[in-house]
Write a protein that holds these residues in place. Sequence first.
Motif, short mmCIF file in Angstrom:
data_model
loop_
_atom_site.label_atom_id
_atom_site.label_comp_id
_atom_site.label_asym_id
_atom_site.label_seq_id
_atom_site.Cartn_x
_atom_site.Cartn_y
_atom_site.Cartn_z
N LEU A 5 71.62 80.98 71.43
CA LEU A 5 72.80 81.72 71.80
C LEU A 5 73.00 81.71 73.41
CD1 LEU A 5 75.31 83.50 71.12
CD2 LEU A 5 73.45 85.57 71.09
N PHE A 6 74.12 81.20 73.65
CA PHE A 6 74.66 81.28 75.05
C PHE A 6 75.73 82.45 75.22
CE2 PHE A 6 72.84 77.16 75.40
CZ PHE A 6 72.59 77.10 76.71
N GLY A 7 75.80 83.26 76.24
CA GLY A 7 76.88 84.28 76.24
C GLY A 7 76.27 85.40 75.65
N ALA A 8 75.35 85.71 75.39
CA ALA A 8 74.87 87.14 74.80
C ALA A 8 75.17 88.34 75.39
CB ALA A 8 73.30 87.01 74.46
N THR A 9 75.24 88.51 76.63
CA THR A 9 75.98 89.78 77.37
C THR A 9 77.30 89.98 77.59
OG1 THR A 9 75.67 88.68 79.53
CG2 THR A 9 73.58 89.49 78.82
N ALA A 31 68.13 83.71 73.23
CA ALA A 31 69.19 83.80 74.11
C ALA A 31 68.91 83.32 75.37
CB ALA A 31 69.46 85.46 74.04
N ILE A 32 69.73 82.41 76.00
CA ILE A 32 69.69 81.75 77.18
C ILE A 32 70.74 82.56 78.08
CG2 ILE A 32 69.75 79.64 78.69
CD1 ILE A 32 69.18 78.20 76.30
N THR A 37 69.49 90.87 78.39
CA THR A 37 70.63 91.79 77.72
C THR A 37 70.04 93.11 77.49
OG1 THR A 37 69.21 91.36 75.43
CG2 THR A 37 70.89 89.43 76.35
N GLY A 38 68.89 93.54 77.76
CA GLY A 38 68.38 95.00 77.45
C GLY A 38 68.19 95.11 76.13
N GLN A 39 68.37 94.14 75.00
CA GLN A 39 68.13 94.10 73.87
C GLN A 39 66.53 93.94 73.46
OE1 GLN A 39 70.87 93.72 70.60
NE2 GLN A 39 72.30 93.31 71.95
N LEU A 44 64.36 88.35 68.61
CA LEU A 44 65.15 87.88 69.57
C LEU A 44 64.03 87.36 70.72
CD1 LEU A 44 67.71 87.51 71.38
CD2 LEU A 44 67.29 89.93 71.79
N ARG A 45 64.03 86.46 71.18
CA ARG A 45 63.66 85.93 72.58
C ARG A 45 64.48 85.42 73.75
NH1 ARG A 45 61.07 81.20 74.84
NH2 ARG A 45 61.67 80.03 73.56
N GLU A 46 64.42 86.06 74.78
CA GLU A 46 65.21 85.78 75.86
C GLU A 46 64.62 84.71 77.01
OE1 GLU A 46 66.58 89.53 77.71
OE2 GLU A 46 67.81 90.21 75.86
N LEU A 47 65.60 83.78 77.43
CA LEU A 47 65.07 82.98 78.41
C LEU A 47 66.06 83.12 79.53
CD1 LEU A 47 63.40 80.53 79.35
CD2 LEU A 47 65.33 79.10 78.27
#
Length: 229
Positions: A5-9, A31-32, A37-39, A44-47
């Motif tokens: 997912l791009f644009g998650a914020t 989520a790139i 995102t603060g979530q 969910l994994r954030e990159l």
Amino acid sequence: MKVILFGATGMVGQGVLRECLLDSNVESVLAIVRGPTGQQHAKLRELVHKNFLDFSAVEGELSGYDACLFCLGVSSAGMTEADYHHVTYDFTLAAAQPLARLNPGMTFIYVSGAGTDSTEKGRSMWARVKGKTENALLKLPFKASYMFRPGFIQPQHGITSKTKLYRAIYAVMGPLYPVLKALAPKYVTTTESVGRAMLKVARQGAAKQVLENWDINSIASEGASPAAR
């Protein structure tokens, strides 16, 4: 299904992320983002990646995914065409090109907008750039590519836009959403409907590659659960 997912914020991306995390068919979400995102969620994994023009340093993280939901975008208000092209076209293709190479079985879904100009020759700057971006994405060797063109999007579930102008617009228009939906149901949608439709298309495909607002609502409503979400 494993999703990038791009644009998650952003406003749309927040809604799409919510639907991903609620959907039992989604195994994991990467989520790139340029900032967290603060979530937090088990799926969910954030990159965090700062340079959205070059993903070569993180290519090892980008393979093995079934779908990319690309919700990154900015308002064209106050921007030159060159600057808007840089964020809208250059960022999108910089991400999509390596993803197509690394994930030949991937479905790529891009959030564009109602009124996008596929001819790339119209008078509206944003519509030309969006049209150029759509056309370039449709040429990439993904398993499938779909362009989503929502109209007015009503944020739900506490989701807000990061853009001050949009927040002001939604503050005024939000209470009028039931009226807009009644008068022009083909031209309004919600963050929930966009997210649900994107996931359904990622899993099942669609009859056409360019999906207008009314298509999005129709897909989102098919087989919708009566349970509270």
